[in-house]
Structure formats: structure tokens, C-alpha cells
Design an enzyme around this catalytic site. Structure first.
Site, PDB file in Angstrom:
ATOM      1  CG  HIS A  61      -0.343   0.047   2.538  1.00  0.00           C
ATOM      2  ND1 HIS A  61       0.482  -0.939   3.031  1.00  0.00           N
ATOM      3  CD2 HIS A  61      -0.436   0.983   3.531  1.00  0.00           C
ATOM      4  CE1 HIS A  61       0.856  -0.624   4.257  1.00  0.00           C
ATOM      5  NE2 HIS A  61       0.319   0.546   4.576  1.00  0.00           N
ATOM      6  CG  HIS A  63      -0.137   4.210   4.826  1.00  0.00           C
ATOM      7  ND1 HIS A  63      -0.857   3.446   5.719  1.00  0.00           N
ATOM      8  CD2 HIS A  63      -0.967   5.216   4.424  1.00  0.00           C
ATOM      9  CE1 HIS A  63      -2.080   3.965   5.863  1.00  0.00           C
ATOM     10  NE2 HIS A  63      -2.156   5.034   5.079  1.00  0.00           N
ATOM     11  CG  ASP A  65       4.941   2.615   7.239  1.00  0.00           C
ATOM     12  OD1 ASP A  65       4.040   2.988   6.472  1.00  0.00           O
ATOM     13  OD2 ASP A  65       4.737   1.822   8.183  1.00  0.00           O
ATOM     14  CG  HIS A  66       4.209  -0.233   4.047  1.00  0.00           C
ATOM     15  ND1 HIS A  66       4.237  -1.582   4.365  1.00  0.00           N
ATOM     16  CD2 HIS A  66       3.800   0.425   5.166  1.00  0.00           C
ATOM     17  CE1 HIS A  66       3.843  -1.731   5.618  1.00  0.00           C
ATOM     18  NE2 HIS A  66       3.564  -0.532   6.131  1.00  0.00           N
ATOM     19  CG  HIS A 137      -4.141  -0.389   6.218  1.00  0.00           C
ATOM     20  ND1 HIS A 137      -4.022  -0.339   7.577  1.00  0.00           N
ATOM     21  CD2 HIS A 137      -3.094   0.343   5.732  1.00  0.00           C
ATOM     22  CE1 HIS A 137      -2.960   0.389   7.899  1.00  0.00           C
ATOM     23  NE2 HIS A 137      -2.384   0.820   6.792  1.00  0.00           N
ATOM     24  CG  ASP A 208       0.691  -1.523   7.471  1.00  0.00           C
ATOM     25  OD1 ASP A 208       1.565  -2.394   7.632  1.00  0.00           O
ATOM     26  OD2 ASP A 208       0.908  -0.297   7.588  1.00  0.00           O
ATOM     27  CG  HIS A 266       3.894  -2.937  10.344  1.00  0.00           C
ATOM     28  ND1 HIS A 266       3.088  -2.159  11.133  1.00  0.00           N
ATOM     29  CD2 HIS A 266       4.163  -2.185   9.260  1.00  0.00           C
ATOM     30  CE1 HIS A 266       2.872  -0.992  10.557  1.00  0.00           C
ATOM     31  NE2 HIS A 266       3.532  -0.981   9.408  1.00  0.00           N
TER      32      HIS A 266
HETATM   33 ZN   LIG Z   1       2.986   0.471   7.943  1.00  0.00          ZN
HETATM   34 ZN   LIG Z   2      -0.256   1.463   6.506  1.00  0.00          ZN
END
Ligand SMILES: [Zn+2]
Ligand SMILES: [Zn+2]
Length: 301
Positions: A61, A63, A65-66, A137, A208, A266
Site C-alpha cells: 500500500h 503509506h 513506511d512501505h 486498512h 498493514d 511491523h
Molecule cells: Zn505500515
Molecule cells: Zn499502513
């Protein structure tokens, strides 16, 4: 053999004990990187894997941090004069993170996946199969599975010859396929194989997500399930409101899916490394075959 390397096992904010998410799966000639977070190039270098070796980059996804490491990873490939194509797979919007550089020496195959409530095949090449399902999510999150198909039993070539099955069909039958010969005969694998069973290896990676049916269906029978485990059960309400899972949720999904091994990952940045055993004990009480991911952890199956 299938090898999994954890480049990072934390979530949201990197800490000295846990880098941001990232998993490298090595199988046959394929090198599949899931979730290229910030610092991915440096972490690949630390384990001796050149970005030139990557064949697939899969983003769960969008976000930060990914996905924030993706532009830098592609730019590094350009600087290294990559010539072979690379496949980038992600949710709707992934193409915004994959600008094709001017005068690029290599092609980027972008596969932008629409939300899917059913398990969907993305690609099948050689013995490798990639699938996804969209799970809950706060934004579109694709959970992925990577399957290495292997011969499903012991093949009997004498029997195959006796039945007059042309050699060009042997491989497909060994991999479990029912084939129809040019003369119309239908050949089931059990007609020429013994000890038949499912010997494929599957790794499922949730990204996530809240726990639920989609994860369980995708992970059904997997060798390894790598599951969002952002929180301990004390923070279950927060997990629910933010579309994440607790270690308990992960264990219940693993149990229902009948996987062989669960790996928690995670973990929220709020939990220092001293919480390692808390995660393990919590999930292990429900699903004993559980590990808590650590950065640079390697699993071979
Ligand atoms: Zn994350
Ligand atoms: Zn996320």
C-alpha cells in the site's frame, strides 16, 4: 528452496532496533522485494544483494513506511546501468511512484492492481505464482502470496510411456495439472504418479491490515504467514481503529488458515526490543509455531 530475508520489522518510524518494513524473497532465479521502505538500497547492500538482482518489487500500500524507498531504488538501478526489465506491482496509484527516467536503460513493467475481494492471480511464470487480495486498512492494502510450485509426487516414466503420453506433457503432469492429449484422453496426475500431495511452498505477506477472511483465504495452507502485528492486545482498540492487527489477531488468523509458521512483523515503534518476548508469548499461546521478526532474520524453507 525458498529464502526469506527481513530487511526491516518495524512500522511507521524507524528505530535503531527495527528498520521500516521490507522482505526479500529469493526463489529460483527470482528476487522479489516486498515493501521498499526508506533506506532499502542501503539495507540490500548490507546483505550483499545488488538492486540489479531484483526481478519484482511488490508494494502492499501507499503509506510512506512501505513505499518511500521505491523512487530511490529505481534511481539506483538506473545509476548502475540496469538493462533487464523490473516488474513493479502495487495498488492503484503505484505508477505515481515509478516515474520512467528519461534515457532509462531498462524497462519498468508496472502492474497496478484494482481492489480485489477474491484471491486473484497476478502472474504465473515458470514455477512461480503471485496472488493478492485486498484486505482492510485505512487505504487500499494488498496482501500478497508467493508460491513455488513443485512436483506433487513421484513420477513414473515407465507408466507414462506405457500410456503413450508424449514427453512434452510430463512436466505439466508432474506439477499437478490434468492434461488432455491430442487424441482426447484425459490424464490425471494420479495415473502416473505415486505419493501425491501438495508440495508447493507459499509465503503470504499481509502488509498493514486488520485480521479477517481475506488474509485467512489467501494464507490457507501457506508454509509461512508474515502477519501485521503492530500492537500488543492492550492496544487492541487502536489496532482496530487504524486498520492494524495485534499479535493475538495474527495468531488467530494463522490458526484458522492452517499455516505451518507464523512470523509477526511491523511492530509499532512504541515497543522497544525489550517487548520481543511479549509478542512471542502472546501469539505463541494460540499458535505455537510463531516467530517474532528481527531485522536481517533469514528463513529458508
Ligand atoms: Zn505500515
Ligand atoms: Zn499502513
Amino acid at each position: 528452496m525458498l529464502k526469506i530475508v527481513f530487511l526491516g520489522s518495524g512500522g511507521a518510524i524507524p528505530r535503531p532496533c527495527r528498520e521500516l518494513p521490507g522482505v526479500l524473497i529469493e526463489v529460483d532465479r527470482y528476487r522479489i522485494l516486498i515493501d521498499p521502505s526508506e533506506g532499502t538500497v542501503r539495507r540490500l547492500e548490507s546483505i550483499g544483494v545488488s538492486p540489479l538482482k531484483l526481478t519484482h518489487i511488490m508494494v502492499t500500500h501507499l503509506h510512506a513506511d512501505h513505499v518511500n524507498g521505491l523512487p530511490g531504488l529505481l534511481a539506483t538501478m538506473l545509476m548502475l546501468n540496469r538493462v533487464t526489465p523490473v516488474t513493479v506491482i502495487g495498488p492503484v496509484g503505484i505508477s505515481d511512484f515509478t516515474p520512467t527516467p528519461i534515457n532509462s536503460s531498462f524497462r519498468i513493467n508496472i502492474i497496478e492492481l484494482k481492489p480485489a475481494s477474491e484471491i486473484t492471480l497476478i502472474e504465473s511464470v515458470d514455477n512461480l505464482e503471485l496472488r493478492y487480495v485486498t484486505t482492510y486498512h485505512t487505504v487500499q492494502n494488498n496482501s500478497y502470496s508467493v508460491t513455488l510450485r513443485r512436483p506433487i509426487g513421484t513420477f513414473n516414466p515407465d507408466k507414462a510411456r506405457e500410456l503413450g503420453i508424449p514427453v512434452i506433457y510430463w512436466r505439466r503432469i508432474q506439477m499437478g495439472e490434468t492434461v488432455v492429449l491430442p487424441d482426447g484422453r484425459v490424464i490425471e496426475p494420479t495415473m502416473v504418479m505415486s505419493n501425491v500431495g501438495n508440495r508447493s511452498l507459499t509465503v503470504t505477506y499481509t502488509g498493514d491490515t486488520s485480521p479477517g477472511d481475506g488474509v485467512v483465504k489467501l494464507a490457507r495452507g501457506s508454509s509461512v504467514l508474515i502477519h501485521d502485528s503492530t500492537y500488543l492486545p492492550n492496544d487492541a482498540k487502536e489496532a482496530e481503529s487504524r486498520g492494524h492487527s495485534t499479535c493475538l489477531d495474527a495468531a488467530l488468523d494463522a490458526k484458522e488458515a492452517g499455516v505451518k509458521l507464523l512470523i509477526l512483523t511491523h511492530m509499532s515503534f512504541r515497543y522497544g526490543y525489550e517487548y520481543y518476548w511479549d509478542f512471542l508469548k502472546c501469539a505463541g499461546g494460540i499458535f505455537p509455531h510463531t516467530l517474532t521478526a528481527r531485522d536481517n532474520m533469514i528463513i529458508e524453507i
